[in-house]
Design a protein around this motif. Structure first.
Motif, PDB file in Angstrom:
ATOM      1  N   UNK A  69       0.838  -1.189   0.000  1.00  0.00           N
ATOM      2  CA  UNK A  69       0.000   0.000   0.000  1.00  0.00           C
ATOM      3  C   UNK A  69       0.879   1.248   0.000  1.00  0.00           C
ATOM      4  N   UNK A  70       0.333   2.308  -0.549  1.00  0.00           N
ATOM      5  CA  UNK A  70       1.037   3.585  -0.594  1.00  0.00           C
ATOM      6  C   UNK A  70       0.219   4.632   0.158  1.00  0.00           C
ATOM      7  N   UNK A  71       0.817   5.794   0.320  1.00  0.00           N
ATOM      8  CA  UNK A  71       0.098   6.910   0.948  1.00  0.00           C
ATOM      9  C   UNK A  71      -1.170   7.230   0.163  1.00  0.00           C
ATOM     10  N   UNK A  72      -1.113   7.082  -1.147  1.00  0.00           N
ATOM     11  CA  UNK A  72      -2.280   7.404  -1.972  1.00  0.00           C
ATOM     12  C   UNK A  72      -3.430   6.425  -1.734  1.00  0.00           C
ATOM     13  N   UNK A  73      -3.131   5.173  -1.463  1.00  0.00           N
ATOM     14  CA  UNK A  73      -4.201   4.221  -1.115  1.00  0.00           C
ATOM     15  C   UNK A  73      -4.990   4.741   0.090  1.00  0.00           C
ATOM     16  N   UNK A  74      -4.261   5.149   1.120  1.00  0.00           N
ATOM     17  CA  UNK A  74      -4.934   5.637   2.335  1.00  0.00           C
ATOM     18  C   UNK A  74      -5.645   6.963   2.092  1.00  0.00           C
ATOM     19  N   UNK A  75      -5.030   7.842   1.350  1.00  0.00           N
ATOM     20  CA  UNK A  75      -5.641   9.152   1.103  1.00  0.00           C
ATOM     21  C   UNK A  75      -6.950   9.023   0.326  1.00  0.00           C
ATOM     22  N   UNK A  76      -7.011   8.088  -0.604  1.00  0.00           N
ATOM     23  CA  UNK A  76      -8.257   7.908  -1.354  1.00  0.00           C
ATOM     24  C   UNK A  76      -9.341   7.337  -0.446  1.00  0.00           C
ATOM     25  N   UNK A  77      -8.937   6.487   0.477  1.00  0.00           N
ATOM     26  CA  UNK A  77      -9.903   5.940   1.441  1.00  0.00           C
ATOM     27  C   UNK A  77     -10.464   7.052   2.325  1.00  0.00           C
ATOM     28  N   UNK A  78      -9.592   7.969   2.755  1.00  0.00           N
ATOM     29  CA  UNK A  78     -10.012   9.089   3.597  1.00  0.00           C
ATOM     30  C   UNK A  78     -10.887  10.052   2.806  1.00  0.00           C
ATOM     31  N   UNK A  79     -10.511  10.292   1.538  1.00  0.00           N
ATOM     32  CA  UNK A  79     -11.320  11.145   0.673  1.00  0.00           C
ATOM     33  C   UNK A  79     -10.988  12.620   0.725  1.00  0.00           C
ATOM     34  N   UNK A  80      -9.797  12.981   1.180  1.00  0.00           N
ATOM     35  CA  UNK A  80      -9.399  14.392   1.231  1.00  0.00           C
ATOM     36  C   UNK A  80      -8.809  14.790  -0.124  1.00  0.00           C
ATOM     37  N   UNK A  81      -9.574  15.576  -0.886  1.00  0.00           N
ATOM     38  CA  UNK A  81      -9.197  15.937  -2.256  1.00  0.00           C
ATOM     39  C   UNK A  81      -7.853  16.679  -2.315  1.00  0.00           C
ATOM     40  N   UNK A  82      -7.643  17.612  -1.409  1.00  0.00           N
ATOM     41  CA  UNK A  82      -6.402  18.388  -1.407  1.00  0.00           C
ATOM     42  C   UNK A  82      -5.200  17.479  -1.190  1.00  0.00           C
ATOM     43  N   UNK A  83      -5.325  16.557  -0.257  1.00  0.00           N
ATOM     44  CA  UNK A  83      -4.240  15.628   0.017  1.00  0.00           C
ATOM     45  C   UNK A  83      -3.998  14.718  -1.181  1.00  0.00           C
ATOM     46  N   UNK A  84      -5.045  14.215  -1.781  1.00  0.00           N
ATOM     47  CA  UNK A  84      -4.899  13.348  -2.951  1.00  0.00           C
ATOM     48  C   UNK A  84      -4.210  14.103  -4.088  1.00  0.00           C
ATOM     49  N   UNK A  85      -4.609  15.337  -4.329  1.00  0.00           N
ATOM     50  CA  UNK A  85      -3.961  16.137  -5.381  1.00  0.00           C
ATOM     51  C   UNK A  85      -2.482  16.321  -5.077  1.00  0.00           C
ATOM     52  N   UNK A  86      -2.174  16.597  -3.832  1.00  0.00           N
ATOM     53  CA  UNK A  86      -0.772  16.794  -3.444  1.00  0.00           C
ATOM     54  C   UNK A  86       0.046  15.513  -3.666  1.00  0.00           C
TER      55      UNK A  86
END
Length: 170
Positions: A69-86
């Protein structure tokens, strides 16, 4: 098993302790015995502010954990658009499957019904709707499985998803 002091602070979401540790030489990308970084720990506990703090200190979000798993896997689960874009801007791959379950960050967004994140991926030309997981299920299977008709419609409109896709679940 052992954890770094920084990972412990991130897991529990303590930004002041994290700042002190980083200022006194803690390695932002150190990997503990479980194969996890501080960024992974923060995201696994949904500490978005801590994750952004670590990224401000140049944490590498492309590091892959032992389970793939990567940070992006977790960020998509959380759903924070700004974090995902970053994370996307930092070079994270929305179409990279995890090692065991073969779930991509794109699929994670579908499974967790993060329509805004799916839209972000599609707007960036990242269509992972046909990449199957370890059981052959596509994003259309997952959208249908959670009963999200709007998301299923969106995936089928991409013309790559098929209503005839078969998985191996019987």
């Amino acid at each position: 098993r052992s954890q770094t002091v920084l990972r412990t602070a991130c897991y529990h979401g303590h930004p002041a302790a994290i700042e002190l540790l980083l200022q006194t030489g803690a390695n932002v990308d150190s990997i503990d015995d479980d194969g996890y970084t501080a960024l992974y720990a923060a995201l696994s506990r949904r500490h978005i502010g801590v994750a952004k703090q670590l990224l401000d200190h140049n944490a590498d979000p492309r590091i892959i954990s032992k389970d793939g798993w990567t940070a992006l896997h977790h960020a998509t689960e959380i759903g924070d658009r700004t974090l995902v874009m970053r994370l996307l801007d930092a070079g994270c791959d929305a179409l990279r499957p995890s090692q065991t379950a073969r779930i991509t960050p794109f699929m994670s967004a579908v499974v967790h019904q993060r329509t805004e994140i799916v839209d972000l991926f599609l707007d960036r030309g990242l269509d992972g709707s046909t990449i199957p997981d370890a059981w052959g299920s596509t994003c259309a299977h997952h959208a249908a499985g959670v009963g999200n008709v709007a998301l299923l419609r969106k995936l089928l409109a991409q013309k790559k998803s098929s209503v005839h896709a078969l998985n191996s679940l019987g």
